[in-house]
Design a protein around this motif. Structure first.
Motif, PDB file in Angstrom:
ATOM      1  N   GLN A  86       0.822  -1.209   0.000  1.00 44.42           N
ATOM      2  CA  GLN A  86       0.000   0.000   0.000  1.00 44.42           C
ATOM      3  C   GLN A  86       0.858   1.263   0.000  1.00 44.42           C
ATOM      4  OE1 GLN A  86      -2.573  -0.285   3.423  1.00 44.42           O
ATOM      5  NE2 GLN A  86      -3.404  -2.267   2.807  1.00 44.42           N
ATOM      6  N   ARG A  87       1.951   1.230   0.754  1.00 46.17           N
ATOM      7  CA  ARG A  87       2.785   2.421   0.921  1.00 46.17           C
ATOM      8  C   ARG A  87       3.755   2.628  -0.226  1.00 46.17           C
ATOM      9  NH1 ARG A  87       7.205   2.556   5.625  1.00 46.17           N
ATOM     10  NH2 ARG A  87       8.468   1.717   3.912  1.00 46.17           N
ATOM     11  N   GLY A  88       4.195   1.541  -0.816  1.00 45.70           N
ATOM     12  CA  GLY A  88       5.233   1.588  -1.842  1.00 45.70           C
ATOM     13  C   GLY A  88       6.378   0.672  -1.460  1.00 45.70           C
ATOM     14  N   ARG A  89       6.689  -0.288  -2.315  1.00 46.82           N
ATOM     15  CA  ARG A  89       7.687  -1.299  -1.990  1.00 46.82           C
ATOM     16  C   ARG A  89       9.099  -0.737  -2.122  1.00 46.82           C
ATOM     17  NH1 ARG A  89       6.774  -6.142  -5.832  1.00 46.82           N
ATOM     18  NH2 ARG A  89       8.161  -7.208  -4.360  1.00 46.82           N
ATOM     19  N   PRO A  90       9.933  -0.839  -1.072  1.00 46.14           N
ATOM     20  CA  PRO A  90      11.330  -0.412  -1.205  1.00 46.14           C
ATOM     21  C   PRO A  90      12.079  -1.345  -2.152  1.00 46.14           C
ATOM     22  CG  PRO A  90      10.975  -1.481   0.910  1.00 46.14           C
ATOM     23  CD  PRO A  90       9.631  -1.344   0.269  1.00 46.14           C
ATOM     24  N   ARG A  91      12.998  -0.777  -2.904  1.00 45.87           N
ATOM     25  CA  ARG A  91      13.761  -1.530  -3.896  1.00 45.87           C
ATOM     26  C   ARG A  91      15.144  -1.821  -3.314  1.00 45.87           C
ATOM     27  NH1 ARG A  91      15.089   0.927  -8.053  1.00 45.87           N
ATOM     28  NH2 ARG A  91      14.701  -0.649  -9.677  1.00 45.87           N
ATOM     29  N   VAL A  92      15.543  -3.087  -3.338  1.00 51.54           N
ATOM     30  CA  VAL A  92      16.723  -3.552  -2.606  1.00 51.54           C
ATOM     31  C   VAL A  92      17.711  -4.214  -3.553  1.00 51.54           C
ATOM     32  CG1 VAL A  92      17.528  -5.161  -0.830  1.00 51.54           C
ATOM     33  CG2 VAL A  92      15.399  -3.876  -0.479  1.00 51.54           C
ATOM     34  N   PHE A  93      18.990  -3.885  -3.372  1.00 49.42           N
ATOM     35  CA  PHE A  93      20.065  -4.649  -4.007  1.00 49.42           C
ATOM     36  C   PHE A  93      20.806  -5.397  -2.917  1.00 49.42           C
ATOM     37  CE2 PHE A  93      24.585  -5.060  -5.225  1.00 49.42           C
ATOM     38  CZ  PHE A  93      24.423  -5.915  -6.304  1.00 49.42           C
ATOM     39  N   TYR A  94      20.950  -6.703  -3.095  1.00 50.22           N
ATOM     40  CA  TYR A  94      21.638  -7.556  -2.130  1.00 50.22           C
ATOM     41  C   TYR A  94      23.024  -7.877  -2.666  1.00 50.22           C
ATOM     42  CZ  TYR A  94      22.560 -11.526   0.963  1.00 50.22           C
ATOM     43  OH  TYR A  94      23.115 -12.384   1.884  1.00 50.22           O
TER      44      TYR A  94
ATOM     45  N   PRO B  39      18.766   1.314  -6.456  1.00 48.88           N
ATOM     46  CA  PRO B  39      17.956   0.766  -5.363  1.00 48.88           C
ATOM     47  C   PRO B  39      17.788   1.776  -4.225  1.00 48.88           C
ATOM     48  CG  PRO B  39      20.189  -0.064  -5.224  1.00 48.88           C
ATOM     49  CD  PRO B  39      20.115   0.709  -6.521  1.00 48.88           C
ATOM     50  N   ASP B  40      16.745   1.553  -3.421  1.00 45.85           N
ATOM     51  CA  ASP B  40      16.545   2.354  -2.214  1.00 45.85           C
ATOM     52  C   ASP B  40      17.453   1.895  -1.078  1.00 45.85           C
ATOM     53  OD1 ASP B  40      14.297   3.855  -3.287  1.00 45.85           O
ATOM     54  OD2 ASP B  40      13.164   1.985  -3.124  1.00 45.85           O
ATOM     55  N   TYR B  41      17.786   0.612  -1.063  1.00 46.59           N
ATOM     56  CA  TYR B  41      18.665   0.039  -0.044  1.00 46.59           C
ATOM     57  C   TYR B  41      19.707  -0.833  -0.720  1.00 46.59           C
ATOM     58  CZ  TYR B  41      15.219   1.222   3.594  1.00 46.59           C
ATOM     59  OH  TYR B  41      14.362   1.882   4.435  1.00 46.59           O
ATOM     60  N   VAL B  42      20.918  -0.812  -0.177  1.00 45.87           N
ATOM     61  CA  VAL B  42      21.952  -1.778  -0.533  1.00 45.87           C
ATOM     62  C   VAL B  42      22.263  -2.556   0.741  1.00 45.87           C
ATOM     63  CG1 VAL B  42      24.320  -2.143  -1.293  1.00 45.87           C
ATOM     64  CG2 VAL B  42      22.929  -0.367  -2.371  1.00 45.87           C
TER      65      VAL B  42
ATOM     66  N   ALA C  10      21.312   5.256  -2.473  1.00 46.57           N
ATOM     67  CA  ALA C  10      21.107   4.532  -1.220  1.00 46.57           C
ATOM     68  C   ALA C  10      22.271   4.745  -0.259  1.00 46.57           C
ATOM     69  CB  ALA C  10      20.926   3.042  -1.504  1.00 46.57           C
ATOM     70  N   VAL C  11      23.492   4.764  -0.788  1.00 44.94           N
ATOM     71  CA  VAL C  11      24.660   4.963   0.068  1.00 44.94           C
ATOM     72  C   VAL C  11      24.710   6.403   0.565  1.00 44.94           C
ATOM     73  CG1 VAL C  11      27.173   4.834   0.180  1.00 44.94           C
ATOM     74  CG2 VAL C  11      25.891   3.103  -1.106  1.00 44.94           C
ATOM     75  N   ARG C  12      24.450   7.352  -0.328  1.00 44.62           N
ATOM     76  CA  ARG C  12      24.473   8.765   0.077  1.00 44.62           C
ATOM     77  C   ARG C  12      23.450   9.060   1.169  1.00 44.62           C
ATOM     78  NH1 ARG C  12      23.764   9.763  -5.413  1.00 44.62           N
ATOM     79  NH2 ARG C  12      21.832  10.890  -4.908  1.00 44.62           N
ATOM     80  N   GLN C  13      22.310   8.385   1.114  1.00 48.84           N
ATOM     81  CA  GLN C  13      21.224   8.666   2.048  1.00 48.84           C
ATOM     82  C   GLN C  13      21.230   7.761   3.278  1.00 48.84           C
ATOM     83  OE1 GLN C  13      17.613   8.590  -0.307  1.00 48.84           O
ATOM     84  NE2 GLN C  13      18.187  10.419  -1.462  1.00 48.84           N
ATOM     85  N   GLY C  14      22.344   7.039   3.487  1.00 46.10           N
ATOM     86  CA  GLY C  14      22.483   6.257   4.705  1.00 46.10           C
ATOM     87  C   GLY C  14      21.727   4.951   4.711  1.00 46.10           C
ATOM     88  N   ARG C  15      21.464   4.390   3.532  1.00 49.98           N
ATOM     89  CA  ARG C  15      20.747   3.123   3.479  1.00 49.98           C
ATOM     90  C   ARG C  15      21.626   2.006   2.902  1.00 49.98           C
ATOM     91  NH1 ARG C  15      16.543   6.728   2.047  1.00 49.98           N
ATOM     92  NH2 ARG C  15      16.734   6.196  -0.156  1.00 49.98           N
TER      93      ARG C  15
END
Length: 344
Positions: free
Chosen positions: A184-192, A243-246, A268-273
């Motif tokens: 509902q909110r919006g799925r975060p996009r992740v790189f593993y 991605p939003d998160y790494v 993601a890195v610049r924003q602390g994620r």
């Protein structure tokens, strides 16, 4: 906000062991005769070793890949952590020959993971060549409660299995609630990122990244049609995915990515994620992809802002007491959790 479900009650006493041999069915429907009293089990690979350790550490014949290192053993039952390496029968680095299996004098062989035909055939081959009952259990996340119940029947440890199945069911149900909220909110996009350079990843649909999608996030690593498993990627591709998160289990990668100009240019890195996934005694995303991933399902909704972080330490300690057979030292636990929220 995710509501935590109340813990489910379960019996605390072990069932009386059977005497006569019994016939049990594994996750593939194969019917196998096992001894009435099981005292030693050979795990075919690391996922099976962790599953067995969480339910019946006294039955574990040894560790397939390597024994736990001291910093990992600090979170585990000391007797089980001190067991030797016995080699593995499955995976990319299978090292155990059939003579080594027999030398461990197990009552049965247990495999846990994919139930694809190739692994069914492997189980049947091991059983035919060793004469040992060989059982295969489904390693998917959603099957964990059912797997514990089934393993409890196989090992005649039903009450202990029921406790772990109930706890796993609670965690999985909460993760599904969280995934619905993220939809509902919006799925975060992740790189593993895997490995010290982050140049390996798990493609969408791979068991190694199953937890990311299960928790309601989106794995950005998409391969060619039908591609699954692990793949090599460059940082330029990760930049294109944006991605939003790494996330990574490897602290060497986290340190490198904070210094490397290309990785540092990622949003993601610049924003602390840029997030260190807890990895002790076992990884919370994979490494290996076994029941240890339940802790990742506890943690990810907190990382994604769906639940408060102040209860995480107590929940992880509760999990460790039940599944890892040790009340964790709180200072060690705080150190494990400190890098896990992407604030650095």
């Amino acid at each position: 906000m995710i509501r935590r479900r109340p813990l489910l009650a379960a019996p605390l006493l072990l069932a009386a062991p059977s005497v006569a041999a019994r016939e049990v069915a594994d996750a593939t429907g194969r019917r196998v005769t096992v001894p009435g009293r099981i005292t030693r089990v050979f795990p075919a690979g690391p996922p099976a070793a962790i599953l067995l350790y969480t339910l019946a550490p006294d039955l574990l014949a040894g560790w397939p890949a390597r024994p736990p290192r001291p910093h990992e053993a600090a979170f585990m039952d000391p007797t089980a952590a001190a067991l030797p390496e016995v080699g593995r029968l499955t995976g990319r680095d299978n090292t155990a020959n059939l003579e080594a299996v027999l030398a461990a004098r197990p009552d049965l062989v247990l495999d846990y993971g994919s139930v694809a035909p190739v692994f069914v055939q492997l189980a049947e081959r091991v059983q035919a060549q060793t004469g040992l009952p060989t059982l295969l259990l489904d390693g998917s996340l959603s099957k964990i409660p059912e797997t514990y119940e089934l393993l409890g029947v196989m090992l005649d440890r039903r009450p202990d299995a029921a406790r772990r199945a109930a706890a796993a069911s609670q965690i999985i149900a909460e993760a599904r609630d969280a995934a619905a909220l993220l939809a509902q909110r919006g799925r975060p996009r992740v790189f593993y990122a895997r490995g010290p350079r982050g140049q390996e990843t798990a493609l969408r649909g791979s068991i190694n990244a199953e937890i990311i999608e299960f928790a309601g996030a989106e794995n950005v690593a998409v391969g060619p049609p039908g591609a699954r498993g692990l793949a090599q990627v460059g940082v330029e591709q990760v930049l294109a995915w944006d991605p939003d998160y790494v996330m990574s289990l490897d602290p060497a990668f986290i340190a490198m990515a904070r210094q490397d100009p290309l990785w540092r240019s990622l949003r993601a890195v610049r924003q602390g994620r840029l997030v260190q996934v807890p990895n002790t005694p076992f990884g919370w995303v994979d490494f290996p992809p076994a029941v240890n991933r339940l802790l990742g399902l506890v943690w990810l909704p907190i990382l994604f802002g769906l639940a408060p972080a102040d209860g995480l330490e107590d929940r992880v300690a509760e999990f460790h007491r039940l599944f890892y057979h040790r009340d964790p030292d709180r200072a060690l636990l705080k150190g494990l959790l400190a890098p896990a929220m992407g604030r650095g």
